[in-house]
Design an enzyme around this catalytic site. Structure first.
Site, short mmCIF file in Angstrom:
data_model
loop_
_atom_site.label_atom_id
_atom_site.label_comp_id
_atom_site.label_asym_id
_atom_site.label_seq_id
_atom_site.Cartn_x
_atom_site.Cartn_y
_atom_site.Cartn_z
N HIS A 220 4.32 -1.05 4.50
CA HIS A 220 5.10 -1.97 3.69
C HIS A 220 6.59 -1.74 3.94
CE1 HIS A 220 1.72 -2.47 0.47
NE2 HIS A 220 1.77 -3.55 1.24
N CYS A 317 5.45 1.04 -5.76
CA CYS A 317 4.30 0.14 -5.85
C CYS A 317 3.44 0.37 -7.09
CB CYS A 317 3.43 0.29 -4.61
SG CYS A 317 4.11 -0.58 -3.17
#
Length: 322
Positions: A220, A317
């Site tokens: 990510h 996250c």
């Protein structure tokens, strides 16, 4: 005499043909006043299934194998090669993270774990929220898509205007989305594609969306670039971080300062209303030193989430902030 006239004529022509240099547009400066102020957070509890069935770990291993077979010779560290997650320790660390968010004045909604979705604690991947508007994303992994109905119901119950990606060809995960207060930088990665970027842009048309190339084994964008303070971007001190910074520096409508992180596996951080939540010294000793030296006026809180960090960037996250 003729030579002098020729010289004068040359000087006149030189002045006539000179062109003023184009004026570059002035970039905005991001301040605490223009950076988002958060009042709520959503987190999700940790299922037993994450220990062995995490799709993030499986995908990471596939990406690394593909990368190495390609002959590039990428030498990644052992951050993802450790033993499976210690669930008791992971839950203790996660609970401390939730207490810190509440201590910062946030109203935290805790969703229950779901065993059929091993990666559900990484709740940020399932939505992007700015202000009173939310976009329910479309993760790459099929198991992760089973999380979407519950997160949509939660967002609606909190009174948000909710949109959802329905296009079957689009993928987008919140871990790829960095919002700076004035614009989005989004990873063009294995988890998010250009169609997902376009839907994000149409959902939040008031904010520019810039795509950042991200290659395996990076998972990510927030694993290599995060907001450490208004106008300050923490960046992994590696090729992925340099690529991200090049896009941010050249395409961004606002001005930013880079904060280069030597410990590339512990870059992710969360800036919440004047407080920076970042890795512990155990995870990133040199990063902690950089934060202390470069952000001396910022309140800093070290939060170890290294058990969940065996799967993916955990600090950023593990919560949805809005």
């Amino acid at each position: 005499m003729g030579q002098s006239e020729s010289s004068d004529e040359y000087e006149v022509d030189s002045r006539r043909t000179s062109r003023p240099r184009p004026t570059l547009p002035t970039k905005q400066t991001i301040t605490k006043e223009t950076f988002p102020t958060y009042t709520r957070a959503i987190v999700r509890q940790i299922p037993n299934s994450i220990r062995y069935r995490s799709e993030a770990i499986q995908q990471y291993e596939l990406d690394c194998c593909s990368w190495l077979l390609g002959g590039d010779g990428y030498d990644y560290d052992g951050h993802y090669q450790e033993d499976p997650i210690n669930l008791r320790r992971a839950r203790r660390q996660h609970s401390r993270y939730v207490r810190i968010l509440r201590g910062l004045g946030l109203d935290v909604t805790v969703l229950p774990a779901e065993e059929s979705t091993p990666d559900c604690p990484f709740v940020e991947d399932t939505c992007v929220v700015v202000g009173n508007r939310a976009l329910v994303t479309r993760p790459e992994g099929m198991a992760r898509r089973r999380e979407l109905d519950s997160i949509e119901n939660c967002l609606r119950s909190l009174g948000l205007e909710v949109h959802r990606i329905r296009n079957m060809g689009a993928t987008l995960e919140g871990g790829d989305v960095v919002f700076t207060g004035t614009e989005f930088f989004v990873g063009d990665s294995t988890q998010s594609n250009w169609l997902g970027h376009r839907i994000l842009a149409s959902t939040f048309p008031e904010y520019p969306v810039h795509s950042v190339p991200l290659y395996p084994p990076e998972f990510h964008l927030k694993g290599v670039a995060c907001c450490a303070a208004p106008g300050v971007i923490a960046l992994a001190q590696n090729s992925a971080g340099r690529i991200a910074w090049d896009v941010i520096r050249r395409q961004g409508i606002s001005s930013y300062q880079p904060l280069w992180m030597p410990d590339c596996a512990a870059v992710d951080c969360v800036y919440v209303n004047g407080t920076l939540i970042h890795c512990s010294e155990q995870e990133g000793q040199w990063n902690c030193q950089v934060y202390a030296e470069r952000l001396p006026d910022c309140t800093r809180v070290e939060v170890p989430l290294y058990e969940l960090g065996k799967v993916q960037a955990a600090l950023s996250c593990c919560s949805v902030l809005f």
